[in-house]
Every structure is written in structure tokens, then in C-alpha cells.
Design an enzyme around this catalytic site. Structure first.
Site, PDB file in Angstrom:
ATOM      1  N   LYS A 161       5.027  11.455  -7.656  1.00  0.00           N
ATOM      2  CA  LYS A 161       5.339  11.150  -6.256  1.00  0.00           C
ATOM      3  C   LYS A 161       6.303   9.979  -6.202  1.00  0.00           C
ATOM      4  CE  LYS A 161       3.419   8.512  -3.167  1.00  0.00           C
ATOM      5  NZ  LYS A 161       4.649   8.019  -2.530  1.00  0.00           N
ATOM      6  N   GLU A 209       1.950  -0.826 -13.917  1.00  0.00           N
ATOM      7  CA  GLU A 209       3.061  -1.773 -14.052  1.00  0.00           C
ATOM      8  C   GLU A 209       3.260  -2.380 -12.671  1.00  0.00           C
ATOM      9  OE1 GLU A 209       6.060  -3.527 -13.633  1.00  0.00           O
ATOM     10  OE2 GLU A 209       7.294  -1.739 -13.941  1.00  0.00           O
ATOM     11  N   CYS A 231      10.570  -5.995 -10.223  1.00  0.00           N
ATOM     12  CA  CYS A 231       9.256  -6.546 -10.584  1.00  0.00           C
ATOM     13  C   CYS A 231       9.388  -7.671 -11.592  1.00  0.00           C
ATOM     14  CB  CYS A 231       8.347  -5.450 -11.099  1.00  0.00           C
ATOM     15  SG  CYS A 231       9.109  -4.448 -12.373  1.00  0.00           S
ATOM     16  N   GLU A 254       4.967 -13.384  -5.125  1.00  0.00           N
ATOM     17  CA  GLU A 254       6.144 -12.537  -5.325  1.00  0.00           C
ATOM     18  C   GLU A 254       6.842 -12.348  -3.972  1.00  0.00           C
ATOM     19  OE1 GLU A 254       5.381  -8.384  -6.354  1.00  0.00           O
ATOM     20  OE2 GLU A 254       6.990  -8.502  -7.822  1.00  0.00           O
TER      21      GLU A 254
HETATM   22  P1  NAI Z   1       3.497  -0.019  -2.915  1.00  0.00           P
HETATM   23  O1  NAI Z   1       2.780  -0.484  -4.114  1.00  0.00           O
HETATM   24  O2  NAI Z   1       2.735   0.149  -1.657  1.00  0.00           O
HETATM   25  O3  NAI Z   1       4.191   1.396  -3.213  1.00  0.00           O
HETATM   26  C1  NAI Z   1       4.509   1.891  -4.485  1.00  0.00           C
HETATM   27  C2  NAI Z   1       4.148   3.375  -4.568  1.00  0.00           C
HETATM   28  O4  NAI Z   1       2.750   3.550  -4.390  1.00  0.00           O
HETATM   29  C3  NAI Z   1       4.786   4.228  -3.460  1.00  0.00           C
HETATM   30  O5  NAI Z   1       5.099   5.484  -4.018  1.00  0.00           O
HETATM   31  C4  NAI Z   1       3.688   4.367  -2.444  1.00  0.00           C
HETATM   32  O6  NAI Z   1       3.799   5.501  -1.650  1.00  0.00           O
HETATM   33  C5  NAI Z   1       2.467   4.461  -3.328  1.00  0.00           C
HETATM   34  N1  NAI Z   1       1.212   4.039  -2.720  1.00  0.00           N
HETATM   35  C6  NAI Z   1       1.015   3.188  -1.679  1.00  0.00           C
HETATM   36  N2  NAI Z   1      -0.295   3.051  -1.432  1.00  0.00           N
HETATM   37  C7  NAI Z   1      -0.950   3.816  -2.334  1.00  0.00           C
HETATM   38  C8  NAI Z   1      -2.325   4.067  -2.604  1.00  0.00           C
HETATM   39  N3  NAI Z   1      -3.284   3.488  -1.911  1.00  0.00           N
HETATM   40  N4  NAI Z   1      -2.638   4.888  -3.617  1.00  0.00           N
HETATM   41  C9  NAI Z   1      -1.679   5.458  -4.367  1.00  0.00           C
HETATM   42  N5  NAI Z   1      -0.367   5.265  -4.155  1.00  0.00           N
HETATM   43  C10 NAI Z   1       0.000   4.448  -3.155  1.00  0.00           C
HETATM   44  O7  NAI Z   1       4.711  -0.965  -2.670  1.00  0.00           O
HETATM   45  P2  NAI Z   1       5.488  -1.158  -1.264  1.00  0.00           P
HETATM   46  O8  NAI Z   1       4.593  -1.126  -0.107  1.00  0.00           O
HETATM   47  O9  NAI Z   1       6.559  -0.197  -1.269  1.00  0.00           O
HETATM   48  O10 NAI Z   1       5.995  -2.641  -1.410  1.00  0.00           O
HETATM   49  C11 NAI Z   1       5.135  -3.729  -1.102  1.00  0.00           C
HETATM   50  C12 NAI Z   1       5.344  -4.842  -2.058  1.00  0.00           C
HETATM   51  O11 NAI Z   1       4.979  -4.409  -3.363  1.00  0.00           O
HETATM   52  C13 NAI Z   1       6.763  -5.291  -2.216  1.00  0.00           C
HETATM   53  O12 NAI Z   1       7.121  -6.203  -1.262  1.00  0.00           O
HETATM   54  C14 NAI Z   1       6.728  -5.886  -3.568  1.00  0.00           C
HETATM   55  O13 NAI Z   1       6.245  -7.188  -3.510  1.00  0.00           O
HETATM   56  C15 NAI Z   1       5.772  -5.037  -4.321  1.00  0.00           C
HETATM   57  N6  NAI Z   1       6.421  -4.012  -5.130  1.00  0.00           N
HETATM   58  C16 NAI Z   1       6.453  -4.171  -6.461  1.00  0.00           C
HETATM   59  C17 NAI Z   1       7.083  -3.237  -7.240  1.00  0.00           C
HETATM   60  C18 NAI Z   1       7.150  -3.377  -8.699  1.00  0.00           C
HETATM   61  O14 NAI Z   1       7.965  -2.712  -9.345  1.00  0.00           O
HETATM   62  N7  NAI Z   1       6.349  -4.205  -9.310  1.00  0.00           N
HETATM   63  C19 NAI Z   1       7.757  -2.078  -6.694  1.00  0.00           C
HETATM   64  C20 NAI Z   1       7.609  -1.955  -5.263  1.00  0.00           C
HETATM   65  C21 NAI Z   1       6.976  -2.916  -4.547  1.00  0.00           C
END
Ligand code: NAI
Length: 787
Positions: free
Chosen positions: A190, A264, A298, A394
Site C-alpha cells: 500500500k 523503519e 526520516c 522530528e
Molecule cells: P504515517 O506513518 O501516518 O503514514 C505512513 C504510511 O502508513 C501511509 O501509507 C499511511 O497510509 C499508513 N498508515 C497510517 N496509519 C496507519 C495504521 N494505523 N496502520 C497501518 N498503516 C497506516 O505518516 P504521515 O501521517 O504520512 O506523516 C506523519 C508524520 O510521520 C510526518 O510528519 C513525519 O514526522 C512522519 N513520517 C516519517 C516517515 C519516515 O520515513 N520515517 C515517513 C512519513 C512520515
């Protein structure tokens, strides 16, 4: 404008990339997309819009996956998996190779679509994301080719659920799909709801490459779809990249399910600049570290820690460089900083800066932001205290925060003062300083005189709340494999009991104590229980440890661990040989005790002691032979994959092999430089308490091995929940996997639990590389060079 004017300003003219082909690709598909299941696209349904962050314009309509779609995708992956896994490694390699070639063939289309959908500068998607993705498929074609010969006895997990974020949509897809497929898994992936288009384009490429139907399935939708994938009973492994918060929720949701998991997550990576650094290089490195992809990375070097004497001049250079950064249309090849993913993220960044900037001094260059779309200027906040919120949390945007240090020791301390542990950079022209500091940084990846270097051969991943597991290299491939065979269920053992047994004829209290910090100590609660042998004879009493005892033991382990890790591997080997020697000297006594506790043949007890001595020799042998690997990465320089100790490991030892089981977990833990808290066999604890004297006489430093006897179900939670424990293993015959994996979500520590399955401690399953992997973290240290 004259040539001399141009030489003054060094301004570039605009060099826009055409979006025509990518828009034509979208239009060809009617601008509406369903899911990619079992080799074809489903009909588009109601869903949500894919938007261009740089303009706010809609690009396509995507479908939100329902529970039925998830079922269908998992079923397709399940059906395809056995055949895919049965293909020869060479046949899978050819498929991966074909995908790599197609990524190269369509590189420009992928890059343009990625930039339209994500807002990152075309220069980055073209020169970084897409070439690295192709490299990932090439490299993993190679791993598929070599897998059967290099990792015999391993099989794929089965169906993998893969959930990825919006910051590197295509690259993260490659990082997930290539190793999963190489290992013989099939996938349900996804993409993030903000950036699904290149994943759908990849689906097209799998058809062009002739990949069998069902091997790759792609579902679009938001976090609710992610949750459904995580919860689906047909999924064997979850691989997630995204926020720490969601990673933690996934850890909890999968606790006890038996699903394998790699996470990750976020970071707040330190960027250390020593006074003898090449300051221009370090300033330029920072541009990559924090302004790549608008800081939405990240492993962004978001925390500058600069030596006090050069802070002022370094900040001045940095500000001058920031003033030259060009922000604007990501499709322009001259642009350094593109758009923020969406309004929500931009507002989040702005709110965090507004809330904390007053604690320091804020600098933003005077740059005009485009009127449409989502933008945030490059930002530097100096003079923050290490504890301030902006230094700890972050931001995930183009915001660099800064503080200063005086000595190398203080630099390390400040760098490690974070709940994360993803990446770090260290800048110094002194090889002594750089290579001394690099391994001390609590991070999965360390760049010496560099930033954001990635390659498929080099493991990437974090520790602490940055998650666990690696992507890239053999260390990443093993995340997609498990040992072959189905272990038998492990029946819970019951401690022999006999209320009528007479007390041993000894007027003194012989209650076996706990062993904490190298000393025998009474348990906090003061409770004990009688220990009976298999024939009902009362053999003695054992202390019942509690939460407080676990805390004391962890504290002792935490204190002892750095010194033990710093001891040479040769020293650790000597200590293990010495334990073996001292156990050997008392072999008869230990065999007698084992026989009294467990019954059966005396010869079996003697054999268990002999096997324990053999195993101690094995771990003494390994102590100085598991240092790591050198990676062939495409830079002038190298990357070291160092096996560093996990830290403090808590273990619920096997009940059924009271001595051999304990030695089998203690051996790798201490050989690799960890300190441990062992909860011995609950049913037969006296072999462990007898071992105290052996440890005392074998030069084991106090605190390296701590032993807390007691009930496994009582001690599992405090051990797994303790924030100062880095990894928890459970081989208890009580299946405590769910309790442990749930409690471990607090600081996202690594777990290795038996899910109620038996292990043959006498055979190869009782030792080997799986134990080395569990006892260490792979730290990738990148060392570029050049005279
Ligand atoms: P997120 O962690 O919510 O989303 C990442 C992925 O997880 C997306 O595909 C989303 O649809 C999915 N997802 C969301 N909730 C889920 C759940 N309960 N169970 C399974 N999958 C789920 O990240 P988001 O909301 O896009 O960004 C929020 C913050 O997260 C950002 O501001 C940043 O600080 C951090 N982030 C960190 C990343 C990294 O590479 N370490 C990447 C993206 C965001």
C-alpha cells in the site's frame, strides 16, 4: 544582462522539465485508477484525489480499498506464492533483472510522475530516487541468484504486507518489493494515500516484465487500509516505513500474532561538525542532509551539533549557502527546494517552528515563495538547548536546529541524547576523531564526512524508536526469510510440587538469592518458593523476583554494558572459555543437580552439562569472529557493516533445558558485548543459581550477567516494558509472546519470541547466526575517501 553580470550573480535561468509524457500516461488510463490485484487493474471506484503539491491541481482519482479488496489482494498473493517460491533463484533473479531494466528504460517517466505527485525537485527524483530504485532491483536479482547457496535452510515468510510513506514513494516501493520477491515472498503493497501514482506505474511495469500474476498486488487508500492489511490473517509479515506513532500501533496490533515485523520509523539525526572539519564540505553536506526532499526524510541530518570554537563561522557559511538555495517549481531542473507534501504537513512544520523558535535565533533567507502550492523556506534555528522541543522532536521539514559542544565526549553525549537512533553524520578531517566517534553514535547508519548516502548493498535501518530491521544487503534479505520447518508446539511445563516433602535437613536458610551487579542479593519482596525434584524431593528454595528486582537488574546491566562492549573481543572470549573451564571442573555436581530436578536418565543430565561446556566454547570462538562485513558500495570509499551489541538484553530462558538453555542465550549475548538480565527456567531454576559461583570465579564483570528467578508470566511484562532494555527474547514454555511484543512497543525494543514453539537446544537450532543477529545491531558506517 552582460556576461560579467551573470558571473556576479551566478544565477541559472529556468530549465523546466516537460510533464507531457507523465500527463499522457495518466490520461491514457482515464485519470482514474483501481487497485492492481492478481495481475490486472480493478475498476476504479469512489475514492480520493492525487494532487500536485506544487500547484494544488488534481492529477488523478484513486480508489479507497475496501475490506473485500484487501481479501482479494491477499488471496491473489497467497495463491501465487508457492509457485513463486519454488522457482529457482535464477528464475526469480531474471524477473528482478527485467524489472531493473524496465525501471531504467522508463526512468524519466517515473521521475517526472514522482515529482508531479510528491513535489520533490526533478533533479532528485531523476538522479537519486529512480537510479537507486533500479540499483535495488539489480542488487536483489543478485541476492536471489545466490540465496539458496548462501543461506541454506531458510524459506520465505509467505505473503508480505508492505506499507510505505509519501516521502520517497518509488524508492521505498523498491526497498520493500525487491528483497521480498528475491526471497520468494509475494506482496500486497500500500503506497501512501498522498503519493500512489508511481506505484501504479510500477504495476504496469510488472506486466510488461511478465511477472507472474499475484506476485505483486497494489492497494491504494489511507491508514484504514493499512490497518486492514496489518490485521489480515493471511499476511505472514509486515514491513512498514512511516511515523513512529503508526509503527508503535502496528507493533501492538501484531503482538502475539506470529507475524514477522520490520519497522523503519522516524529520526532526529545528529550532524556533528568538529573544529578540524572541512567547513565548506560540511556546509555543503548539510544542504544534502537537511534540505534534500525539503527535509521530509526520516534520516535527515536535522540536528546540527557544532564545536563551540567554529560555531559562529560555520553558521555564517551556512546562512550564506541558504541564501543561495532556489525554492520553487520542482519541475525546474535548477530548483534546490521543492514543495511540501500537503497543507497539513506545511502547517505542522510552521506550528512547530512558531512554538519553539523563540528559544533560539531563527534565520530564514529572504526568498519569494510561489503563490500557489505548499512551501516552507529553508530554516535554521541556532542557540537551542539540547532539551528544547525542537531539538528533540522530528519536524519532518526543511528546518535545521543547532547547538554546540566542547569535547568529543560531549559531542557523543549530545548526539545520543534522543529517543531515536536512525542515522548520524560526523565531520572531521582527523581520521582518529572521525573513526573514534562514528561507532559510538547510537544510530543504524553513520556517515563519515557525508550525509544521505544510500546503496542497495548497505543496510539501512534504525534502533531505539527509529524501529528495527534493516533494508539492503544480506542483513535486509534475512528480514524476508525464516528458518525452514515447522517447530513442534511447546507444552507449558509445570514445576514439580510436593506439599508433603520434608525440608532438607539443614538448619540454615538456603534460599537461593538473585544475582544482580555481580552480587547475590535478596529479592525485593522477600518471597520464595520451594523447589522440588522430579521425584518430589524438596531440593531447596528459590527467590521470587518482582518488578523492582527486574529494575535493579536492568540498572546493573545498563551500568556494566558500555565497559563490557569496550573490552576487546579477545577478552570476552577469554571470559567465556574461563566460564566453560570452571563449569567443567564442577560438571559432576551440575549433572547431579540437573538430574535431581528433571529426573530421567543420569546420562542425559551429564550430556546437558557437556553440551553446555561445548556451547560456551562455541560462543568464545564466535566472540572475535562476528565483527561484520565490508560492503562494495558505488563510492570512492567503503561502507562497513559493523555488528555492534544490541545493548541490554532481557531473556526468559527455556524451562526444559535449565542449564543448556541458559548458557545458549547467555553465550551469544555476552560474546557480542551485551549485558543481560536472565530469568532462568521457572520450573528448574537451581542450575542457574548454582552458576553464580562459576560466574564469580570466571572474571565476568559485575552486572554483565544478572539473574532474577521467578515466575515467567510475572516477570515478562516488567522486563519487556523496561525503557532501558534494548531487546527481549523469550523461550519460556509459557507462551508469553503477546505480552512481550505488546509491552515492547513502549520503546520499540526488538523482540525474539517463540510463539509457543519448541526449539531443540541440543542441535544447530540452539546456536548459530540467528543468535548473533539477535544479539547485535548492524551499524553501517560510510567512509568516503580521496587524497
Ligand atoms: P504515517 O506513518 O501516518 O503514514 C505512513 C504510511 O502508513 C501511509 O501509507 C499511511 O497510509 C499508513 N498508515 C497510517 N496509519 C496507519 C495504521 N494505523 N496502520 C497501518 N498503516 C497506516 O505518516 P504521515 O501521517 O504520512 O506523516 C506523519 C508524520 O510521520 C510526518 O510528519 C513525519 O514526522 C512522519 N513520517 C516519517 C516517515 C519516515 O520515513 N520515517 C515517513 C512519513 C512520515
Amino acid at each position: 544582462m552582460t556576461v560579467s553580470d551573470l558571473m556576479q550573480s551566478m544565477d541559472y535561468g529556468p530549465a523546466p522539465e516537460s510533464a507531457a509524457e507523465a500527463l499522457a500516461w495518466l490520461a491514457d488510463r482515464g485519470g482514474r485508477f483501481g487497485h492492481f490485484i492478481d495481475g490486472s487493474f480493478t475498476d476504479p471506484r469512489d475514492g480520493f484525489e492525487a494532487k500536485n503539491p506544487a500547484t494544488g491541481e488534481g492529477l488523478a482519482t484513486l480508489t479507497q480499498a475496501t475490506a473485500g479488496d484487501v481479501d482479494a489482494a491477499v488471496a491473489a498473493a497467497r495463491k501465487a506464492q508457492p509457485k513463486w517460491a519454488r522457482l529457482s533463484g535464477h528464475a526469480r533473479a531474471r524477473h528482478l533483472y527485467a524489472l531493473a531494466r524496465l525501471i531504467q528504460k522508463h526512468a524519466r517517466l517515473i521521475a517526472v510522475l514522482e515529482t508531479l505527485d510528491n513535489g520533490k525537485p526533478i533533479r532528485e527524483s531523476r538522479d537519486i530516487d529512480v537510479p537507486l530504485a533500479a540499483r535495488h532491483f539489480y542488487y536483489h536479482a543478485g541476492l536471489a541468484q545466490l540465496l539458496a547457496r548462501e543461506l541454506p535452510g531458510h524459506v520465505p515468510h509467505g505473503v508480505c504486507g508492505q506499507i510505505i510513506p509519501w516521502n520517497f514513494p518509488f524508492l521505498m516501493l523498491a526497498w520493500k518489493i525487491a528483497p521480498a520477491l528475491a526471497a520468494g515472498n509475494t506482496v500486497v503493497l500500500k503506497p501512501a494515500e498522498q503519493t500512489s501514482l508511481t506505484a501504479l506505474l510500477f504495476a504496469d511495469l510488472t506486466r510488461e516484465a511478465g511477472l507472474p500474476r499475484g506476485v505483486v498486488n497494489i492497494l491504494t487508500g489511507d491508514g484504514a487500509v493499512g490497518e486492514r492489511i496489518v490485521a489480515h490473517p493471511g499476511i505472514d509479515k509486515i514491513a512498514f516505513t512511516g511515523s513512529t506513532e503508526v509503527g508503535r500501533a502496528i507493533r501492538i496490533a501484531t503482538a502475539g500474532s506470529g507475524k514477522a515485523l520490520s519497522l523503519e520509523l522516524g529520526g532526529k539525526s545528529p550532524y556533528l561538525v568538529f573544529e578540524d572539519a572541512d567547513l565548506d564540505g560540511a556546509a555543503e553536506g548539510l544542504v544534502d542532509a537537511i534540505w534534500l526532499n525539503q527535509g521530509q526524510v526520516c534520516c535527515a541530518g536535522s540536528r546540527l551539533i557544532v564545536q563551540e570554537g567554529i560555531a559562529e563561522t560555520f553558521h555564517a557559511r551556512l546562512k550564506a549557502r541558504m541564501t543561495g538555495l532556489r525554492i520553487g517549481d520542482p519541475m525546474d531542473k535548477c530548483i534546490d527546494i521543492g514543495a511540501i507534501i500537503n497543507e497539513g504537513q506545511r502547517d505542522r512544520i510552521a506550528a512547530m517552528v512558531a512554538g519553539g523558535a523563540a528559544e533560539g535565533a531563527l534565520f530564514q533567507p529572504d526568498c519569494a515563495l510561489p503563490e500557489r502550492g505548499c512551501w516552507y523556506p529553508p530554516t535554521l534555528i541556532t542557540g537551542l538547548s539540547p532539551a528544547s522541543r525542537l531539538m528533540q522532536e522530528e519536524i519532518f521539514g526543511p528546518v535545521l536546529v543547532s547547538t554546540t559542544f566542547r569535547t568529543p565526549a560531549e559531542a557523543v553525549q549530545l548526539a545520543n541524547d534522543t529517543r531515536y537512533g536512525l542515522a548520524a553524520s560526523v565531520w572531521s578531517q582527523s581520521i582518529d576523531v572521525a573513526l573514534d566517534v562514528a561507532p559510538k553514535l547510537a544510530a543504524g547508519v553513520v556517515w563519515v564526512n557525508g550525509a544521505n548516502m544510500f546503496d542497495a548493498a548497505a543496510g539501512f535501518g534504525g534502533l531505539r524508536e527509529s524501529g528495527f530491521g534493516r533494508e539492503g544487503g544480506w542483513e535486509g534479505l534475512v528480514e524476508y526469510l525464516r528458518p525452514a520447518g515447522t517447530p513442534k508446539p511447546l507444552k507449558p511445563l509445570v514445576a514439580p510440587a510436593n506439599a508433603n516433602a520434608p525440608e532438607p535437613a539443614d538448619p540454615l536458610d538456603r534460599t537461593a538469592k538473585l544475582y544482580v551487579g555481580g552480587k547475590q542479593v535478596r529479592s525485593d519482596g522477600g518471597y520464595s518458593r520451594a523447589v522440588h525434584g522430579a521425584r518430589g524431593r524438596r531440593l531447596g528454595h528459590v527467590s521470587l523476583g518482582n518488578r523492582k528486582d527486574i529494575r535493579n537488574a536492568v540498572e546493573a546491566a545498563r551500568k556494566a554494558q558500555p565497559g563490557w562492549a569496550a573490552a576487546s573481543a579477545h577478552n570476552r572470549a577469554q571470559v567465556l572459555y574461563y566460564i566453560a573451564e570452571n563449569l567443567s571442573a564442577r560438571a559432576g555436581e551440575f549433572a547431579g543437580r540437573l538430574h535431581a530436578m528433571t529426573g530421567g536418565q543420569k546420562a542425559a543430565a551429564t550430556a546437558e552439562v557437556e553440551a553446555s561446556i561445548d556451547r560456551l566454547f562455541t560462543w568464545a570462538a564466535w566472540a572475535d569472529k562476528a565483527a561484520g562485513e565490508i560492503k562494495a558500495v558505488p563510492i570512492r570509499g567503503t561502507a562497513l557493516a559493523m555488528n555492534v551489541p544490541a545493548g541490554v538484553i532481557g531473556v526468559l530462558c527455556p524451562d526444559e533445558a535449565p542449564l543448556l538453555g541458559l548458557v545458549s542465550v547467555m553465550g551469544p549475548a555476552i560474546a557480542m558485548g551485551n549485558a543481560c538480565v536472565l530469568v532462568p527456567s521457572e520450573t528448574h531454576p537451581l542450575a542457574a543459581t548454582d552458576l553464580y559461583q562459576v560466574l564469580d570465579t570466571s572474571d565476568v564483570p559485575g552486572g554483565v550477567v544478572n539473574i532474577v528467578t521467578g515466575a515467567h508470566p510475572t516477570l515478562a511484562d516488567p522486563l519487556a516494558a523496561h525503557m532501558d532494555v534494548d531487546a527481549v527474547w523469550s523461550f519460556s514454555s509459557s507462551d508469553l509472546s503477546a505480552t512481550i511484543e505488546h509491552a515492547a512497543a513502549g520503546n520499540l525494543k526488538r523482540t525474539w519470541v517463540n510463539h509457543g514453539r519448541a526449539r531443540d537446544w541440543t542441535g544447530p537450532a540452539g546456536e548459530g547466526r540467528a543468535f548473533i543477529r539477535a544479539a547485535t545491531e548492524v551499524r553501517t558506517v560510510w567512509i568516503p575517501w580521496g587524497a
